[in-house]
Enzyme design. Structure first.
Site, PDB file in Angstrom:
ATOM      1  N   ILE A   1      27.619  -7.088  -6.783  1.00 40.36           N
ATOM      2  CA  ILE A   1      26.170  -7.019  -6.564  1.00 40.36           C
ATOM      3  C   ILE A   1      25.465  -6.167  -7.632  1.00 40.36           C
ATOM      4  O   ILE A   1      24.282  -6.358  -7.897  1.00 40.36           O
ATOM      5  CB  ILE A   1      25.886  -6.490  -5.136  1.00 40.36           C
ATOM      6  CG1 ILE A   1      24.534  -6.951  -4.628  1.00 40.36           C
ATOM      7  CG2 ILE A   1      26.027  -4.976  -5.047  1.00 40.36           C
ATOM      8  CD1 ILE A   1      24.353  -6.748  -3.126  1.00 40.36           C
TER       9      ILE A   1
ATOM     10  N   ASN B   1      40.225   0.495  -8.093  1.00 39.05           N
ATOM     11  CA  ASN B   1      39.977   1.887  -7.730  1.00 39.05           C
ATOM     12  C   ASN B   1      40.681   2.139  -6.402  1.00 39.05           C
ATOM     13  O   ASN B   1      40.605   1.312  -5.487  1.00 39.05           O
ATOM     14  CB  ASN B   1      38.471   2.150  -7.568  1.00 39.05           C
ATOM     15  CG  ASN B   1      37.758   2.219  -8.896  1.00 39.05           C
ATOM     16  OD1 ASN B   1      38.284   2.779  -9.854  1.00 39.05           O
ATOM     17  ND2 ASN B   1      36.575   1.629  -8.973  1.00 39.05           N
TER      18      ASN B   1
ATOM     19  N   HIS C   1      40.189  -4.372  -3.442  1.00 39.16           N
ATOM     20  CA  HIS C   1      39.514  -5.295  -4.350  1.00 39.16           C
ATOM     21  C   HIS C   1      39.883  -4.951  -5.779  1.00 39.16           C
ATOM     22  O   HIS C   1      40.052  -3.786  -6.124  1.00 39.16           O
ATOM     23  CB  HIS C   1      37.990  -5.231  -4.177  1.00 39.16           C
ATOM     24  CG  HIS C   1      37.414  -3.848  -4.251  1.00 39.16           C
ATOM     25  ND1 HIS C   1      37.445  -2.983  -3.181  1.00 39.16           N
ATOM     26  CD2 HIS C   1      36.801  -3.173  -5.258  1.00 39.16           C
ATOM     27  CE1 HIS C   1      36.869  -1.838  -3.519  1.00 39.16           C
ATOM     28  NE2 HIS C   1      36.477  -1.931  -4.789  1.00 39.16           N
TER      29      HIS C   1
ATOM     30  N   HIS D   1      38.478  -5.378  -9.669  1.00 42.68           N
ATOM     31  CA  HIS D   1      37.313  -5.696 -10.496  1.00 42.68           C
ATOM     32  C   HIS D   1      37.801  -6.461 -11.726  1.00 42.68           C
ATOM     33  O   HIS D   1      38.752  -6.026 -12.387  1.00 42.68           O
ATOM     34  CB  HIS D   1      36.632  -4.422 -11.006  1.00 42.68           C
ATOM     35  CG  HIS D   1      36.088  -3.515  -9.957  1.00 42.68           C
ATOM     36  ND1 HIS D   1      34.731  -3.411  -9.690  1.00 42.68           N
ATOM     37  CD2 HIS D   1      36.689  -2.628  -9.119  1.00 42.68           C
ATOM     38  CE1 HIS D   1      34.528  -2.508  -8.736  1.00 42.68           C
ATOM     39  NE2 HIS D   1      35.701  -2.018  -8.375  1.00 42.68           N
TER      40      HIS D   1
HETATM   41  P1  5GP Z   1      34.670   0.451  -5.752  1.00 40.53           P
HETATM   42  O1  5GP Z   1      33.916   1.643  -6.240  1.00 40.53           O
HETATM   43  O2  5GP Z   1      34.966   0.552  -4.250  1.00 40.53           O
HETATM   44  O3  5GP Z   1      35.888   0.147  -6.561  1.00 40.53           O
HETATM   45  O4  5GP Z   1      33.730  -0.785  -5.988  1.00 40.53           O
HETATM   46  C1  5GP Z   1      32.922  -1.349  -5.009  1.00 40.53           C
HETATM   47  C2  5GP Z   1      32.067  -2.397  -5.695  1.00 40.53           C
HETATM   48  O5  5GP Z   1      31.491  -3.199  -4.695  1.00 40.53           O
HETATM   49  C3  5GP Z   1      30.933  -1.828  -6.525  1.00 40.53           C
HETATM   50  O6  5GP Z   1      31.048  -2.290  -7.866  1.00 40.53           O
HETATM   51  C4  5GP Z   1      29.669  -2.348  -5.834  1.00 40.53           C
HETATM   52  O7  5GP Z   1      28.644  -2.687  -6.734  1.00 40.53           O
HETATM   53  C5  5GP Z   1      30.200  -3.558  -5.071  1.00 40.53           C
HETATM   54  N1  5GP Z   1      29.467  -3.854  -3.849  1.00 40.53           N
HETATM   55  C6  5GP Z   1      29.087  -2.965  -2.876  1.00 40.53           C
HETATM   56  N2  5GP Z   1      28.472  -3.605  -1.878  1.00 40.53           N
HETATM   57  C7  5GP Z   1      28.463  -4.924  -2.226  1.00 40.53           C
HETATM   58  C8  5GP Z   1      27.937  -6.090  -1.581  1.00 40.53           C
HETATM   59  O8  5GP Z   1      27.367  -6.053  -0.493  1.00 40.53           O
HETATM   60  N3  5GP Z   1      28.107  -7.278  -2.228  1.00 40.53           N
HETATM   61  C9  5GP Z   1      28.754  -7.365  -3.444  1.00 40.53           C
HETATM   62  N4  5GP Z   1      28.874  -8.572  -3.991  1.00 40.53           N
HETATM   63  N5  5GP Z   1      29.242  -6.280  -4.081  1.00 40.53           N
HETATM   64  C10 5GP Z   1      29.096  -5.077  -3.471  1.00 40.53           C
END
Ligand code: 5GP
Length: 119
Positions: free
Chosen positions: A34, A91, A104, A106
């Protein structure tokens, strides 16, 4: 850490919140981040209740582990990022700044991505 079934990616998996989907099979779902941090920024999540790589690799069934990693490769192929190159990043936990407690990866691509870690 116990899995929170109300995390945002669990809601996306259940179809309660929309996503911009790029790929789905029985093992995995891939969708655009997002808040993209590169021209291509896609997340690939497994279909299962796993917080991070540690509990996924310790307790997920082998077919899900294989299917998830195959899906990541298929997504990279489908996105057309293999030839020019891409970065794949998990992460895990506080020091890595993991925000969403559902495993997840990236996938970043579309420009030279610079050094591996922010300084
Ligand atoms: P993390 O920091 O947990 O590795 O990454 C989480 C990722 O999820 C972030 O890059 C953030 O922008 C993305 N994200 C958070 N909420 C949403 C959402 O509701 N939809 C989508 N598509 N991405 C999200």
């Amino acid at each position: 850490m116990a899995y929170d079934p109300n995390n945002i990616f669990a809601k996306i998996l259940r179809g309660e919140i929309p996503c911009n989907k790029v790929y789905e099979d029985q093992f995995a779902l891939a969708f655009h981040d997002i808040k993209p941090q590169a021209p291509v920024h896609v997340l690939v999540i497994p279909k299962g209740d796993y917080v991070s790589l540690a509990d996924f690799t310790a307790s997920a069934p082998a077919d899900l582990i294989a299917g998830y990693f195959r899906a990541i490769g298929k997504v990279a192929q489908q996105l057309g990022i293999v030839e020019d190159g891409f970065r794949a990043l998990f992460n895990a936990g506080a020091n890595a700044g993991q925000e969403v407690p559902h495993l997840h990866i990236h996938l970043f691509a579309g420009r030279p991505l610079g050094p591996m870690l922010a300084r």
